[in-house]
Design a protein around this motif. Structure first.
Motif, PDB file in Angstrom:
ATOM      1  N   GLU A 557       0.823  -1.194   0.000  1.00 42.21           N
ATOM      2  CA  GLU A 557       0.000   0.000   0.000  1.00 42.21           C
ATOM      3  C   GLU A 557       0.869   1.261   0.000  1.00 42.21           C
ATOM      4  N   ILE A 558       0.304   2.326  -0.565  1.00 40.25           N
ATOM      5  CA  ILE A 558       1.006   3.609  -0.590  1.00 40.25           C
ATOM      6  C   ILE A 558       0.210   4.585   0.271  1.00 40.25           C
ATOM      7  N   GLY A 559       0.907   5.392   1.071  1.00 41.50           N
ATOM      8  CA  GLY A 559       0.199   6.333   1.923  1.00 41.50           C
ATOM      9  C   GLY A 559       1.132   7.349   2.520  1.00 41.50           C
ATOM     10  N   GLY A 560       0.575   8.198   3.380  1.00 39.64           N
ATOM     11  CA  GLY A 560       1.382   9.231   4.000  1.00 39.64           C
ATOM     12  C   GLY A 560       1.523   9.022   5.502  1.00 39.64           C
ATOM     13  N   LEU A 561       2.615   9.566   6.086  1.00 38.32           N
ATOM     14  CA  LEU A 561       2.875   9.413   7.515  1.00 38.32           C
ATOM     15  C   LEU A 561       3.206  10.759   8.137  1.00 38.32           C
ATOM     16  N   ALA A 562       2.665  11.005   9.316  1.00 36.58           N
ATOM     17  CA  ALA A 562       3.128  12.147  10.100  1.00 36.58           C
ATOM     18  C   ALA A 562       4.104  11.571  11.118  1.00 36.58           C
ATOM     19  N   LEU A 563       5.346  12.069  11.079  1.00 36.69           N
ATOM     20  CA  LEU A 563       6.396  11.499  11.932  1.00 36.69           C
ATOM     21  C   LEU A 563       6.904  12.529  12.922  1.00 36.69           C
TER      22      LEU A 563
END
Ligand code: GDP
Length: 589
Positions: A557-563
């Motif tokens: 899966e492709i997605g975004g992360l807040a790190l």
């Protein structure tokens, strides 16, 4: 230098030891100090500590001996005979150098003198048997080894009346012959020498006698007082004469015992048997022992359930000098323990408890134990301490709890420190000892009076009682595990390849990419790696897929992360984040 023996019952104070050694207290305290022990004049040292110190002082002429006072309550055992005492069979031990023929002699006598068929039935090892000769009985003890005899001697009982020393006529006096002579003399037993193997070619009776004379045994024939009978244990030559001499010696000694007193005697062997429990061989030395009698030996007691003679035949009554095998002891008594008959179970229990307490007090009375000493000697000590006080209903249970606790493998990370042990309920004193030291009191099959548990609760002392030893051990194991520092463990969760970096701040990054393996979810930690080089650590705050918050992103899966980051990291396209979870895991033993 003058030889010196110091008898020590359990422990000895610094003051007493210095007096016994003829040293000044200061000198002794100095030596203790050198060994890491800060001691005061009234401090008690246990047996091992005292021996180590004597060793340290280089006092080779001083011998430390354990004084056994465990059976205090059966003192008076060797009482004066009354005028009603009747004569009893002699108790004979056969001793001598290895291979000189002790076993052969005992075997041949047993087969010659017991009714045909009976002896054949005796297959198991027997520690004692009786023979009939000229209508009189003789009791033979199979000596389990000189050490065991020393133990009996230490118990202060004169077990053997006569020692038959076997010397091979073709070999002469050997080291163990000398030992046997010494033993007999120190036990105050009469000596009869059996000069054995006279059927052998190399047998030289006069030379053997001369050899013996050199060792202090003067043959009667030469005007001395020692009866020497040349025999062949193998062929049976002259054995009747040997038995005659044993009876004659017994007559001269006028061996007697009282029989109208409570039965008493010694434990000569004890072991456990499946289905029977404790099987104990006793030698009666006074009174008459019967099935159903209550007896106490050291800290064990019981009611005689079955009583057998040495042939394994039921015996209803055993008179002095008779060896019997009994069942019914609740616990195994020790070899060499004295036993006495008491009137009822209550008395038996009380007396056993008293004996146990004496033993336990001796065990626990030392302030400084060899454990402390050894610990102080090897001062590198970053191990954790688990302090315990053990209380049990009987000495046997205290001992087995202590022994089992010591068996717990702490991998060297926790040191078990047994502060005290004792028989009986948990007391005020136990709680006092435990306060402030982070000490756990374990009670095995004992109760905790209400006032004591209140006191313990007030002082923050943990008292734990158990009836099952495994549960107690489990608890101890877990408590020791609790002392261990937790371990940091990491578990790999997944990996992401960064395809875009959208925002980089001092302590946060928003980036997106594809999950190559595993998964990523909030709260996971990640290591940012570029061409195998470590860039920094991040924590996942939230996970998005097509701009919507999701619980997780999985492989493919492709997605975004807040790190979240602790310091500023510049992330680049193509970086990998390896996700993991980190937890503190309790160590186990
Ligand atoms: P232990 O070690 O004193 O008990 O000695 P054993 O009774 O086992 O005897 C050692 C060896 O000496 C055995 O091989 C016996 O058969 C042998 N032996 C014992 N007594 C005699 C004896 O009177 N004559 C001969 N010829 N051999 C004997």
């Amino acid at each position: 230098m003058e030889e010196k023996t110091i008898q020590l019952a359990g422990s000895i104070t610094v003051d007493e030891l210095s007096k016994a050694l003829g040293l000044s207290v200061t000198e002794l305290i100095g030596t203790l100090f050198k060994n890491g022990i800060v001691a005061t004049i009234n401090q008690r040292l246990d047996f091992e500590t005292a021996s180590i110190i004597i060793d340290e002082l280089g006092l080779k002429n001083v011998k430390l001996e354990r004084k056994n006072t465990a059976t205090k309550t059966t003192e008076g055992f060797r009482h004066e005979l009354s005028d009603k005492a009747i004569s009893r069979p002699p108790v004979v031990a056969v001793m001598g150098h290895v291979d000189h023929g002790k076993t052969t002699l005992l075997d041949t006598l047993l087969h010659k003198k017991t009714v045909e068929g009976e002896a054949g039935g005796i297959t198991q090892h027997i520690s004692a048997y009786q023979l009939e000769h000229n209508d009189r009985m003789i009791t033979f003890l199979d000596t389990p080894g000189h050490e065991a005899f020393a133990a009996i001697r230490q118990h202060g009982a004169m077990l053997t009346d006569i020692v038959v020393i076997v010397v091979a006529a073709d070999d002469g006096v050997k080291p163990q012959t000398v030992e046997a002579i010494k033993f007999a003399q120190s036990a105050n037993a009469k000596i009869i020498v059996a000069i054995n193997k006279i059927d052998r070619e190399g047998a030289d009776i006069p030379r053997t006698m001369a050899d013996l004379a050199q060792h202090g045994l003067q043959p009667e024939e030469w005007g001395g007082d020692i009866v020497m009978v040349p025999i062949s244990a193998k062929r049976g030559d002259n054995l009747e004469k040997l038995l005659d001499m044993i009876l004659l010696t017994a007559d001269i000694e006028e061996l007697k015992a009282d029989i109208d007193i409570p039965a008493e005697g010694l434990v000569i062997e004890s072991h456990m048997e499946v289905g029977k429990g404790s099987v104990v061989n006793l030698l009666v030395t006074g009174g008459e022992l019967k099935t159903g009698d209550f007896i106490v030996a050291g800290s064990s007691f019981g009611k005689i359930r079955t009583m057998l003679d040495f042939r394994g035949k039921p015996k209803g009554k055993a008179t002095p000098s008779t060896p019997v095998t009994v069942t019914g002891f609740k616990e195994l008594p020790n070899f060499g323990d004295r036993f006495v008959e008491v009137k009822d179970e209550k008395t038996a229990r009380k007396m056993a408890l008293l004996n146990a307490q004496n033993q336990a007090n001796e065990l626990a009375s030392a302030n400084v134990t060899s454990n402390d000493l050894l610990r102080m000697m090897n001062t590198v000590d970053n191990t954790k301490m688990f302090n315990v006080i053990i209380k049990g209903d009987v000495l046997g249970s205290v001992t087995s709890v202590v022994d089992s606790l010591k068996m717990i493998d702490t991998k060297g990370e926790v040191t078990l420190n047994i502060v005290a042990t004792g028989v009986g309920d948990v007391t005020e004193n136990d709680v006092y000892m435990a306060v402030g030291e982070n000490t756990v009191i374990y009670g095995f099959n004992v109760t905790v009076p209400t006032n004591i548990s209140k006191m313990a609760a007030r002082d923050g002392v943990s008292i734990r009682t158990y009836k099952v030893i495994y549960e107690l051990l489990d608890d101890a194991k877990h408590s020791m595990e609790d002392l261990l520092d937790a371990e940091v463990v990491e578990e790999d969760m997944g990996e992401m390849k960064i395809m875009g970096v959208f925002r980089t701040e001092k302590s946060s990054i928003i980036a997106g990419g594809e999950v190559l393996k595993g998964k990523v979810e909030a709260k996971m930690l990640g290591r940012v790696v570029r061409d195998k080089q470590y860039i920094g650590e991040v924590e996942v705050e939230s996970v998005q897929k097509e701009k919507i918050d999701v619980k997780e992103l999985v492989e493919g899966e492709i997605g975004g992360l807040a790190l979240k980051t602790t310091k500023k990291i510049t992330m680049e396209i193509g970086d990998r984040i390896k996700f993991f979870v980190r937890e503190l895991k309790k160590k186990t033993l």
